[in-house]
Design an enzyme around this catalytic site. Structure first.
Site, PDB file in Angstrom:
ATOM      1  N   TYR A 189     -15.286   4.901   7.972  1.00  0.00           N
ATOM      2  CA  TYR A 189     -13.831   4.827   8.173  1.00  0.00           C
ATOM      3  C   TYR A 189     -13.448   5.550   9.469  1.00  0.00           C
ATOM      4  O   TYR A 189     -12.695   5.028  10.304  1.00  0.00           O
ATOM      5  CB  TYR A 189     -13.156   5.476   6.963  1.00  0.00           C
ATOM      6  CG  TYR A 189     -11.663   5.648   7.045  1.00  0.00           C
ATOM      7  CD1 TYR A 189     -10.803   4.560   7.037  1.00  0.00           C
ATOM      8  CD2 TYR A 189     -11.104   6.936   7.075  1.00  0.00           C
ATOM      9  CE1 TYR A 189      -9.419   4.741   7.068  1.00  0.00           C
ATOM     10  CE2 TYR A 189      -9.732   7.125   7.098  1.00  0.00           C
ATOM     11  CZ  TYR A 189      -8.893   6.021   7.100  1.00  0.00           C
ATOM     12  OH  TYR A 189      -7.526   6.211   7.120  1.00  0.00           O
TER      13      TYR A 189
ATOM     14  N   GLY B   2       0.806  -1.222   0.000  1.00  0.00           N
ATOM     15  CA  GLY B   2       0.000   0.000   0.000  1.00  0.00           C
ATOM     16  C   GLY B   2       0.838   1.271   0.000  1.00  0.00           C
ATOM     17  O   GLY B   2       2.069   1.229  -0.070  1.00  0.00           O
TER      18      GLY B   2
HETATM   19  C1  AKB Z   1      -8.387   9.219   3.527  1.00  0.00           C
HETATM   20  O1  AKB Z   1      -8.533  10.253   2.851  1.00  0.00           O
HETATM   21  O2  AKB Z   1      -9.269   8.387   3.733  1.00  0.00           O
HETATM   22  C2  AKB Z   1      -7.046   8.993   4.194  1.00  0.00           C
HETATM   23  C3  AKB Z   1      -7.001   9.548   5.578  1.00  0.00           C
HETATM   24  C4  AKB Z   1      -6.985  11.005   5.805  1.00  0.00           C
HETATM   25  O3  AKB Z   1      -6.986   8.793   6.508  1.00  0.00           O
HETATM   26  N1  AKB Z   1      -6.004   9.558   3.405  1.00  0.00           N
END
Ligand code: AKB
Length: 317
Positions: A143, A11
């Protein structure tokens, strides 16, 4: 002697971190793994194996066989992609972390675990300018929710089971070796590729969307510095704020124009605009500076110059 396992070595972070760790600990002592094939410099520069972090039986076997002492668990579904498959993303991000934490709890040889958090732990109710280390955290993305829950879990394992967990809330990461995949801050990587290839970029965020970012070299250095810091100095058991450099798409485009005067940008915000609008514009990282001496070497002009030169080399321009 340290034996290091990097999960997610193909990654964006893993592909550069693996190489730096091999310089420090020796190429035979850094075991790169991923569910997909990595680039040649990873597969030929030391041990590499296809390994699924969700396969806990193979994982424990691997850790014991190679006498692993440190784990960097970098595999995750990022913000943009996670919104497309919310439940699956939650399962992948959380189950993989719990596998690693349980492993570190059970296997005495494992001394330290690194797990990346993100500015995505913050949300629309967080102060957006100079966001403090300790503040309101009501993330709106799956997320962000998984990163926030992950922070609580690593702190729990640290305090309750004495697993030495360490973590950074990465801002957007900018790199030229491996392209980012599925994040909201990815525009700041894509823009360089399109600027070099076609001289034009259509940005999925609006021109004045400020976000904190970090050049990959600074991110790698900070990660290794944190892992090497004396644990007695680390007051944060969850995850450290890291500020880096903050800019908008327009400011980045203006910087690129200094190198490619004909570069053109247009703006067509998509669903990622709402994500970006819920994230901080700049970060207060004074705790990381105080605890383990975090510093950066790359500002916007320096980072832009390197990115353009390196992406040009990649395309033989
Ligand atoms: C995303 O944009 O999801 C990542 C992060 C800021 O964790 N780059």
């Amino acid at each position: 002697m340290e034996n290091i396992l990097v999960i997610g070595a193909a990654g964006q972070i893993g592909s550069e971190l693996t190489i730096e760790l091999r310089k420090i600990y020796g190429e035979d002592h850094v075991f790169a793994t991923d569910i997909k094939q990595a680039s040649k410099d990873i597969t030929e520069g030391g041990p590499f194996q296809i390994l699924d972090v969700l396969d806990d039986k193979r994982l424990i076997h691997f850790v014991i066989r190679h006498r692993i002492t440190q784990i960097y668990h970098l595999a995750a579904v990022l913000s943009g992609n996670a919104e497309r498959i919310p439940v699956q993303a939650w399962n992948i991000n959380m189950e993989s972390l719990m596998n690693i934490l349980d492993l570190a709890k059970e296997v005495e040889e494992i001394k330290k675990v690194f797990w990346p958090s993100s500015i995505a732990v913050f949300g629309p109710t967080t102060p957006r300018i100079n966001t403090p280390q300790l503040t309101v955290m009501e993330p709106r993305t799956v997320y962000g929710i998984s990163k926030q829950a992950g922070e609580r879990w690593i702190e729990y394992y640290n305090r309750r089971y004495k697993v030495d967990t360490r973590s950074i809330r990465y801002p957007g990461l900018i790199s030229y070796k491996t392209e980012a995949g599925g994040g909201t801050t990815d525009y700041a990587v894509e823009i360089f590729y399109d600027a070099v290839k076609s001289g034009f970029y259509e940005c999925f965020l609006s021109e004045n969307t400020g976000l904190p970012m970090l050049f990959m070299r600074d991110a790698i250095k900070s990660t290794i510095d944190l892992m090497e810091a004396d644990s007695s100095k680390l007051s944060i058991k969850a995850s450290y704020n890291l500020g880096g450099i903050s800019f908008t798409p327009k400011q980045l485009a203006d910087e690129i124009k200094k190198h490619i005067p004909s570069f053109q940008i247009s703006y067509k915000p998509d669903f990622r605009q709402a994500i970006a609008d819920s994230w901080p514009q700049s970060i207060d990282d004074s705790v990381a500076r105080k605890d383990w001496g975090c510093t950066y070497s790359y500002d916007l002009p320096k980072m832009t110059e390197i990115m353009i030169n390196e992406v040009k080399k990649k395309f033989g321009k």
